[in-house]
Write a protein that holds these residues in place. Structure first.
Motif, PDB file in Angstrom:
ATOM      1  N   ILE A   1     -11.716  -7.027  -6.441  1.00 29.57           N
ATOM      2  CA  ILE A   1     -10.770  -6.121  -7.103  1.00 29.57           C
ATOM      3  C   ILE A   1     -11.194  -4.668  -6.920  1.00 29.57           C
ATOM      4  CG2 ILE A   1      -9.835  -5.405  -9.340  1.00 29.57           C
ATOM      5  CD1 ILE A   1     -10.041  -8.360 -10.207  1.00 29.57           C
ATOM      6  N   ILE A   2     -12.496  -4.399  -7.131  1.00 27.50           N
ATOM      7  CA  ILE A   2     -13.009  -3.037  -6.948  1.00 27.50           C
ATOM      8  C   ILE A   2     -12.838  -2.593  -5.499  1.00 27.50           C
ATOM      9  CG2 ILE A   2     -15.090  -1.598  -7.001  1.00 27.50           C
ATOM     10  CD1 ILE A   2     -16.062  -3.308  -9.346  1.00 27.50           C
ATOM     11  N   TYR A   3     -13.104  -3.528  -4.580  1.00 27.37           N
ATOM     12  CA  TYR A   3     -12.987  -3.210  -3.163  1.00 27.37           C
ATOM     13  C   TYR A   3     -11.543  -2.872  -2.794  1.00 27.37           C
ATOM     14  CZ  TYR A   3     -13.116  -3.765   1.907  1.00 27.37           C
ATOM     15  OH  TYR A   3     -12.993  -3.551   3.247  1.00 27.37           O
ATOM     16  N   ILE A   4     -10.586  -3.636  -3.295  1.00 24.42           N
ATOM     17  CA  ILE A   4      -9.168  -3.367  -3.014  1.00 24.42           C
ATOM     18  C   ILE A   4      -8.773  -1.992  -3.534  1.00 24.42           C
ATOM     19  CG2 ILE A   4      -6.807  -4.050  -3.568  1.00 24.42           C
ATOM     20  CD1 ILE A   4      -8.096  -5.819  -1.494  1.00 24.42           C
ATOM     21  N   ILE A   5      -9.212  -1.681  -4.745  1.00 28.83           N
ATOM     22  CA  ILE A   5      -8.918  -0.356  -5.315  1.00 28.83           C
ATOM     23  C   ILE A   5      -9.525   0.738  -4.437  1.00 28.83           C
ATOM     24  CG2 ILE A   5      -9.333   1.174  -7.298  1.00 28.83           C
ATOM     25  CD1 ILE A   5      -9.310  -1.352  -9.066  1.00 28.83           C
ATOM     26  N   TRP A   6     -10.767   0.505  -3.987  1.00 28.99           N
ATOM     27  CA  TRP A   6     -11.464   1.457  -3.113  1.00 28.99           C
ATOM     28  C   TRP A   6     -10.680   1.711  -1.831  1.00 28.99           C
ATOM     29  CZ3 TRP A   6     -15.765   4.557  -3.051  1.00 28.99           C
ATOM     30  CH2 TRP A   6     -16.324   4.877  -1.822  1.00 28.99           C
ATOM     31  N   GLN A   7     -10.257   0.641  -1.172  1.00 35.08           N
ATOM     32  CA  GLN A   7      -9.528   0.788   0.086  1.00 35.08           C
ATOM     33  C   GLN A   7      -8.142   1.402  -0.123  1.00 35.08           C
ATOM     34  OE1 GLN A   7     -10.749   0.484   2.970  1.00 35.08           O
ATOM     35  NE2 GLN A   7     -12.572  -0.771   2.724  1.00 35.08           N
ATOM     36  N   ILE A   8      -7.477   1.014  -1.182  1.00 35.44           N
ATOM     37  CA  ILE A   8      -6.147   1.565  -1.458  1.00 35.44           C
ATOM     38  C   ILE A   8      -6.241   3.071  -1.677  1.00 35.44           C
ATOM     39  CG2 ILE A   8      -4.236   1.609  -3.108  1.00 35.44           C
ATOM     40  CD1 ILE A   8      -4.249  -0.861  -1.342  1.00 35.44           C
ATOM     41  N   CYS A   9      -7.241   3.501  -2.442  1.00 33.14           N
ATOM     42  CA  CYS A   9      -7.423   4.939  -2.703  1.00 33.14           C
ATOM     43  C   CYS A   9      -7.683   5.699  -1.406  1.00 33.14           C
ATOM     44  CB  CYS A   9      -8.575   5.158  -3.688  1.00 33.14           C
ATOM     45  SG  CYS A   9      -8.228   4.629  -5.376  1.00 33.14           S
ATOM     46  N   ILE A  10      -8.539   5.129  -0.540  1.00 36.50           N
ATOM     47  CA  ILE A  10      -8.851   5.789   0.730  1.00 36.50           C
ATOM     48  C   ILE A  10      -7.614   5.891   1.610  1.00 36.50           C
ATOM     49  CG2 ILE A  10     -10.133   5.542   2.896  1.00 36.50           C
ATOM     50  CD1 ILE A  10     -12.378   4.227   1.257  1.00 36.50           C
ATOM     51  N   ILE A  11      -6.906   4.772   1.778  1.00 35.39           N
ATOM     52  CA  ILE A  11      -5.751   4.737   2.685  1.00 35.39           C
ATOM     53  C   ILE A  11      -4.619   5.621   2.176  1.00 35.39           C
ATOM     54  CG2 ILE A  11      -3.952   3.245   3.652  1.00 35.39           C
ATOM     55  CD1 ILE A  11      -6.086   0.982   3.626  1.00 35.39           C
ATOM     56  N   MET A  12      -4.283   5.513   0.892  1.00 34.24           N
ATOM     57  CA  MET A  12      -3.172   6.293   0.352  1.00 34.24           C
ATOM     58  C   MET A  12      -3.504   7.783   0.343  1.00 34.24           C
ATOM     59  SD  MET A  12      -0.806   4.137  -0.054  1.00 34.24           S
ATOM     60  CE  MET A  12       0.391   5.283  -0.762  1.00 34.24           C
ATOM     61  N   THR A  13      -4.755   8.130   0.049  1.00 30.93           N
ATOM     62  CA  THR A  13      -5.156   9.540   0.075  1.00 30.93           C
ATOM     63  C   THR A  13      -5.042  10.105   1.485  1.00 30.93           C
ATOM     64  OG1 THR A  13      -6.687   9.220  -1.777  1.00 30.93           O
ATOM     65  CG2 THR A  13      -7.026  11.168  -0.404  1.00 30.93           C
ATOM     66  N   TYR A  14      -5.517   9.333   2.457  1.00 33.01           N
ATOM     67  CA  TYR A  14      -5.432   9.798   3.838  1.00 33.01           C
ATOM     68  C   TYR A  14      -3.986   9.877   4.308  1.00 33.01           C
ATOM     69  CZ  TYR A  14      -6.384  10.195   8.830  1.00 33.01           C
ATOM     70  OH  TYR A  14      -6.425  10.639  10.133  1.00 33.01           O
ATOM     71  N   TRP A  15      -3.185   8.899   3.903  1.00 35.15           N
ATOM     72  CA  TRP A  15      -1.774   8.895   4.283  1.00 35.15           C
ATOM     73  C   TRP A  15      -1.048  10.130   3.753  1.00 35.15           C
ATOM     74  CZ3 TRP A  15       2.137   7.526   7.115  1.00 35.15           C
ATOM     75  CH2 TRP A  15       3.431   7.616   6.606  1.00 35.15           C
ATOM     76  N   LYS A  16      -1.301  10.465   2.501  1.00 34.52           N
ATOM     77  CA  LYS A  16      -0.615  11.607   1.882  1.00 34.52           C
ATOM     78  C   LYS A  16      -1.135  12.941   2.392  1.00 34.52           C
ATOM     79  CE  LYS A  16       0.555   9.161  -2.379  1.00 34.52           C
ATOM     80  NZ  LYS A  16       0.366   9.080  -3.857  1.00 34.52           N
ATOM     81  N   SER A  17      -2.416  12.991   2.781  1.00 31.59           N
ATOM     82  CA  SER A  17      -2.985  14.262   3.236  1.00 31.59           C
ATOM     83  C   SER A  17      -2.778  14.507   4.722  1.00 31.59           C
ATOM     84  CB  SER A  17      -4.485  14.295   2.940  1.00 31.59           C
ATOM     85  OG  SER A  17      -5.161  13.296   3.690  1.00 31.59           O
ATOM     86  N   LYS A  18      -2.487  13.460   5.471  1.00 31.13           N
ATOM     87  CA  LYS A  18      -2.365  13.592   6.918  1.00 31.13           C
ATOM     88  C   LYS A  18      -1.214  14.513   7.305  1.00 31.13           C
ATOM     89  CE  LYS A  18      -1.745  11.096  11.234  1.00 31.13           C
ATOM     90  NZ  LYS A  18      -0.592  11.889  11.648  1.00 31.13           N
ATOM     91  N   ALA A  19      -0.148  14.489   6.508  1.00 25.10           N
ATOM     92  CA  ALA A  19       1.020  15.324   6.822  1.00 25.10           C
ATOM     93  C   ALA A  19       0.671  16.804   6.752  1.00 25.10           C
ATOM     94  CB  ALA A  19       2.155  15.003   5.853  1.00 25.10           C
TER      95      ALA A  19
END
Length: 404
Positions: free
Chosen positions: A67-85
């Motif tokens: 569960i912690i790992y999923i939260i970790w990966q989701i935060c990384i991916i979504m943060t990168y997705w939103k900042s990439k633009a």
């Protein structure tokens, strides 16, 4: 509970997925129940087997870790997705990749036998069980692939719930096959008709039956009547030679059987997870072998390690020779593949062995273009298959750690 490890698992999974199957035959899909069934199966997989009610009465450290790992990966991916633009920074990309693979790296280091005495202390302190969980490698591969595709711009949209569904998809959670986000979402969005789902269901049943044949009959017989007796004969050349064949066959049937189970249960969700094996021992050369063996992992390393290493060296013009850069990229690719299996010497040697074979075969291809063979027929093709088979099985002997 290990996925596909017991008949109890199959019984529970089929009961949980029964509403999914009924709706599928009606040409319908409930995303809410799909999510609920995934949660149930994930809890069962990562819960302790020492407790009642199929092991789900106890929240294990693996489940918490997952569960912690999923939260970790989701935060990384979504943060990168939103900042990439806003800014496509290479440094930012490197940082998110490092953060994404950090849990896996920690687990590999802690599990390494190189730690000697300290490994025992770390295991006793529950560090491994807290950081790692069953299938952390394959979930990490999904996340890294997704981050790379976001950077490339090939993924136009990342949705929060689809991302969770993709990463936590239980049929492939422990050992693959490794799916791609775009392909997964495409299947998930398209609800098959009743007739289409019926075809998927028939294929799923066929794959399950084949999986039982491969994993629980053929692999079991090889283990009991070949590997176990030959383990006592490894001091002789003949014993190692026969063990090489037996171990290679066992690896294939055991892992191919598991992959068939994973694909079958994916089909029950209407998701056509890609195949993992395509008659690998019929390969005519080492490149052909890696296009047939553990294909989703092989293609992942090709796209994420080899191609990107080659592109980076070409872009920076590190060397004048394109062949040299390709060979270095192959070497990096298979070295990392070996390290991924484990930090033990035999795993690293296995990776380097295949890297050298790839490089050697590349030179042979160049020579063959300049010196075309005067005759080719079924006999020469069969001979190439036999030669490739023995090079591959010797590699598996290295991988087994029983060579020396």
């Amino acid at each position: 509970m290990i996925p596909y490890g017991t008949f109890t698992f199959f019984l529970i999974a089929l009961i949980v997925l029964l509403p999914v199957i009924i709706l599928g035959l009606m040409g319908k899909r409930s995303y809410i129940y799909n999510g609920l069934s995934t949660v149930i199966m994930v809890v069962i997989i990562f819960s302790s087997h020492k407790h009642n009610l199929f092991g789900i009465s106890y929240i294990s450290t693996q489940l918490v870790s997952f569960i912690i790992y999923i939260i970790w990966q989701i935060c990384i991916i979504m943060t990168y997705w939103k900042s990439k633009a806003r800014r496509n920074s290479f440094a930012k990309f490197v940082v998110v990749i490092i953060l994404s693979i950090l849990p896996l790296v920690l687990v590999k280091i802690i599990q390494s036998s190189w730690l000697g005495h300290y490994q025992v202390i770390l295991h006793e302190s529950k560090v491994v069980s807290f950081i790692g969980f069953l299938g952390i490698s394959y979930v990490t591969f999904k996340s890294v692939q997704l981050l790379m595709e976001i950077r490339d711009g090939s993924i136009k949209e990342v949705k929060f719930w689809k991302l969770i569904q993709f990463i936590s998809f239980f049929p492939t959670i422990s050992s693959g096959p490794i799916d791609r986000y775009k392909r997964f979402v495409k299947d998930d969005k398209k609800v098959p008709t009743g007739g289409e789902y019926n075809d998927l269901l028939i294929k799923a049943v066929h794959y399950i039956m084949m999986g039982f044949l491969y994993k629980y009959i053929i692999a079991y017989l090889i283990q009991k009547f070949a590997i176990a007796p030959l383990t006592l004969e490894l001091t002789t050349f003949t014993g190692k030679w026969l063990y090489m064949y037996a171990y290679s066959m066992y690896l294939f049937f055991d892992f191919a059987g598991y992959s068939l189970f994973a694909i079958a249960f994916s089909y029950l969700y209407g998701v056509k997870t890609p195949e993992n094996f395509n008659q690998p021992f019929k390969a005519k050369n080492i490149k052909d072998f890696w296009n047939r063996w553990h294909m989703t992992l092989s293609f992942w390393f090709r796209d994420c390690i080899y191609m990107r290493s080659l592109f980076y060296m070409s872009k920076k013009r590190m060397f004048k020779s394109q062949l040299l850069m390709s060979n270095i990229a192959f070497f990096i690719n298979f070295f990392i593949m070996g390290v991924w299996h484990g930090l033990e010497v035999h795993y690293i040697a296995y990776g380097l062995y295949h890297g050298l074979m790839f490089i050697g075969y590349g030179y042979y291809e160049r020579w063959k273009k300049q010196h075309p063979p005067k005759w080719q027929n079924k006999f020469t093709q069969a001979l190439s298959i036999v030669i490739t088979f023995h090079f591959v099985t010797f590699g598996f002997l290295i991988f087994s750690g029983k060579l020396f």
